[in-house]
Design a protein around this motif. Structure first.
Motif, PDB file in Angstrom:
ATOM      1  N   UNK A   1       0.842  -1.201   0.000  1.00  0.00           N
ATOM      2  CA  UNK A   1       0.000   0.000   0.000  1.00  0.00           C
ATOM      3  C   UNK A   1       0.872   1.243   0.000  1.00  0.00           C
ATOM      4  N   UNK A   2       0.294   2.332  -0.487  1.00  0.00           N
ATOM      5  CA  UNK A   2       0.944   3.634  -0.429  1.00  0.00           C
ATOM      6  C   UNK A   2       0.732   4.231   0.958  1.00  0.00           C
ATOM      7  N   UNK A   3       1.797   4.757   1.536  1.00  0.00           N
ATOM      8  CA  UNK A   3       1.732   5.407   2.844  1.00  0.00           C
ATOM      9  C   UNK A   3       2.001   6.887   2.660  1.00  0.00           C
ATOM     10  N   UNK A   4       1.043   7.710   3.084  1.00  0.00           N
ATOM     11  CA  UNK A   4       1.188   9.159   3.048  1.00  0.00           C
ATOM     12  C   UNK A   4       1.509   9.677   4.449  1.00  0.00           C
ATOM     13  N   UNK A   5       2.380  10.666   4.536  1.00  0.00           N
ATOM     14  CA  UNK A   5       2.716  11.318   5.799  1.00  0.00           C
ATOM     15  C   UNK A   5       2.128  12.722   5.781  1.00  0.00           C
ATOM     16  N   UNK A   6       1.147  13.036   6.623  1.00  0.00           N
ATOM     17  CA  UNK A   6       0.603  14.397   6.681  1.00  0.00           C
ATOM     18  C   UNK A   6       1.668  15.386   7.150  1.00  0.00           C
ATOM     19  N   UNK A   7       1.638  16.578   6.582  1.00  0.00           N
ATOM     20  CA  UNK A   7       2.660  17.592   6.861  1.00  0.00           C
ATOM     21  C   UNK A   7       2.003  18.954   7.058  1.00  0.00           C
ATOM     22  N   UNK A   8       2.800  19.880   7.556  1.00  0.00           N
ATOM     23  CA  UNK A   8       2.389  21.272   7.735  1.00  0.00           C
ATOM     24  C   UNK A   8       3.361  22.152   6.973  1.00  0.00           C
ATOM     25  N   UNK A   9       2.920  22.916   5.981  1.00  0.00           N
ATOM     26  CA  UNK A   9       3.842  23.752   5.212  1.00  0.00           C
ATOM     27  C   UNK A   9       4.428  24.876   6.061  1.00  0.00           C
ATOM     28  N   UNK A  10       5.599  25.382   5.696  1.00  0.00           N
ATOM     29  CA  UNK A  10       6.198  26.485   6.458  1.00  0.00           C
ATOM     30  C   UNK A  10       5.355  27.755   6.427  1.00  0.00           C
ATOM     31  N   UNK A  11       4.600  27.983   5.355  1.00  0.00           N
ATOM     32  CA  UNK A  11       3.805  29.203   5.279  1.00  0.00           C
ATOM     33  C   UNK A  11       2.695  29.200   6.332  1.00  0.00           C
ATOM     34  N   UNK A  12       2.198  28.017   6.684  1.00  0.00           N
ATOM     35  CA  UNK A  12       1.168  27.942   7.729  1.00  0.00           C
ATOM     36  C   UNK A  12       1.757  28.297   9.096  1.00  0.00           C
ATOM     37  N   UNK A  13       2.966  27.779   9.391  1.00  0.00           N
ATOM     38  CA  UNK A  13       3.618  28.134  10.659  1.00  0.00           C
ATOM     39  C   UNK A  13       3.923  29.624  10.714  1.00  0.00           C
TER      40      UNK A  13
END
Length: 437
Positions: A140-152
């Motif tokens: 299966x494909x595994x995705x890692x949720x992330x937070x972009x630098x622009x949001x921080x």
């Protein structure tokens, strides 16, 4: 502020923040992404809403948010927040086509909200985890949720490090504003030159109040100066160490304090220590407190109970000076005369000299550390022997009381039982042992 319409939803654009879409697939992996790792859906979904509402991607909309919600509910299954992604199951769950789901998953990757942790494939099949004999299945494909630098940047988050392994360390403080000081209201007063009468504007609407509470000659209220409680001086490290050493002598002697750590006990005993009480006096006072308690009651918060009782003055010596004659008693209203002081000194000199039996008093003739350690070990053995002897004596007394309360027939049966007999120990006259059957 510009807006755009998609599917009946108005999405605002923020021109003050800049974000470059991640269109290169090699930059959409956890080893190469510039976004920060996110492990919980409560952190991932606000970032998705912000990136969509800010209009950083022209094709992002409500469908992208639906896909993000469907993926976020799977984050709790992994310690790292990784999401197993199956295109067929996601299409069946959302009721959308394959191309639509694949398109919006690509949008999330280009916004920096998803990164590949593992690529799925059908060629490299592995045995089924739960049923190895049932055949093979694709990875299966595994995705890692992330937070972009622009949001921080927009939220004022402070981070340490870069890329996927960056950590959130806090929030940027807003600019400090000047504190408003409430000043007492000073009324404006006017005087009549002809009569000399002073009028207060607070009472012009209510003459009765003016006559009752504000006389004509009253002046403006004096502003109060805030009073601050003086801070206690800090305790030196040497004094804290001495308090802990004293608490180590008190705790073995008072059973109901033995669940409290030494540092907390030393802090709670500071009022008694500052009053000049030694370890023996503190232990005797605390042990006396338990005499009036019920048999099974003990304080649940030992330190809080100690501080509460000591703040009330319990167990502390009186603040009055001692008697000047040398007897150690409290000072009286009428001090003793010289004849009484001379007679007391004569009797004290003629009386017997009591030896000091304090087990914690270190002899002054020790020259090496080894002698001190040996003395401490012997002192511990003596204390243990005294405790065991006290327990034996208490058991004997309890047994005698129990035998005295039995009827004659039961008493005779108990006396004939040799296991209840006690004989004096041949080596220790004060100790009692039970004879062997």
């Amino acid at each position: 502020m510009h807006t755009r319409q998609e599917g009946g939803c108005t999405l605002p654009k923020n021109p003050t923040l800049a974000h470059t879409l991640v269109t290169d697939r090699t930059q959409q992996h956890i080893a190469t992404t510039a976004s920060r790792r996110t492990r919980h859906a409560s952190d991932f979904l606000p970032a998705v809403r912000f990136m969509i509402d800010a209009g950083f991607h022209p094709d992002a909309g409500p469908t992208t948010l639906r896909l993000a919600h469907a993926l976020a509910v799977r984050m709790h299954r992994s310690r790292d927040g990784h999401i197993p992604y199956s295109l067929e199951r996601t299409c069946a769950q959302l009721g959308l086509g394959r191309s639509t789901v694949a398109k919006h998953a690509k949008i999330l990757r280009e916004l920096g909200l998803l990164a590949w942790a593992q690529h799925g494939t059908r060629a490299n099949a592995l045995p089924h985890r739960d049923h190895p004999r049932a055949g093979y299945r694709p990875t299966a494909t595994l995705y890692a949720p992330c937070t972009p630098p622009v949001y921080d940047q927009a939220m004022g988050h402070r981070t340490r490090g870069t890329g996927y392994t960056a950590r959130l360390t806090g929030r940027t403080r807003p600019p400090r504003t000047t504190r408003k000081i409430r000043r007492p209201w000073t009324p404006s007063v006017t005087s009549n030159p002809s009569t000399g009468h002073v009028t207060d504007d607070r009472t012009t609407k209510n003459p009765a109040r003016s006559a009752a509470t504000n006389p004509p000659t009253s002046s403006a209220p004096t502003p109060r100066t805030p009073t601050r409680t003086p801070r206690r001086p800090r305790r030196s490290p040497a004094k804290v160490q001495a308090d802990i050493a004293l608490a180590a002598q008190v705790r073995p002697r008072v059973p109901w304090t033995q669940r409290l750590p030494l540092r907390r006990l030393a802090f709670a005993l500071r009022p008694m220590i500052d009053a000049g009480l030694d370890a023996a006096a503190i232990a005797a006072e605390l042990a006396a407190w338990a005499w009036s308690w019920p048999r099974t009651w003990r304080p649940s918060d030992i330190a809080g109970y100690l501080l509460g009782q000591l703040n009330k003055g319990r167990g502390l010596p009186a603040s009055r000076d001692t008697c000047g004659c040398g007897c150690g008693g409290r000072a009286q209203a009428t001090p003793p005369n010289s004849a009484f002081a001379a007679a007391f000194a004569t009797l004290a000199a003629a009386g017997p000299k009591l030896a000091s039996n304090d087990p914690d008093q270190v002899p002054a003739d020790f020259t090496t550390r080894r002698e001190l350690l040996l003395w401490k070990r012997q002192r511990d053995r003596d204390i243990q022997a005294d405790i065991l002897a006290s327990l034996r004596q208490a058991g004997e007394r309890q047994q005698r009381r129990a035998l005295a309360q039995l009827p004659f027939a039961q008493w005779l049966e108990a006396v004939e039982d040799r296991s209840t007999w006690y004989l004096p120990h041949p080596a220790e006259p004060g100790a009692w042992v039970s004879p062997s059957p």
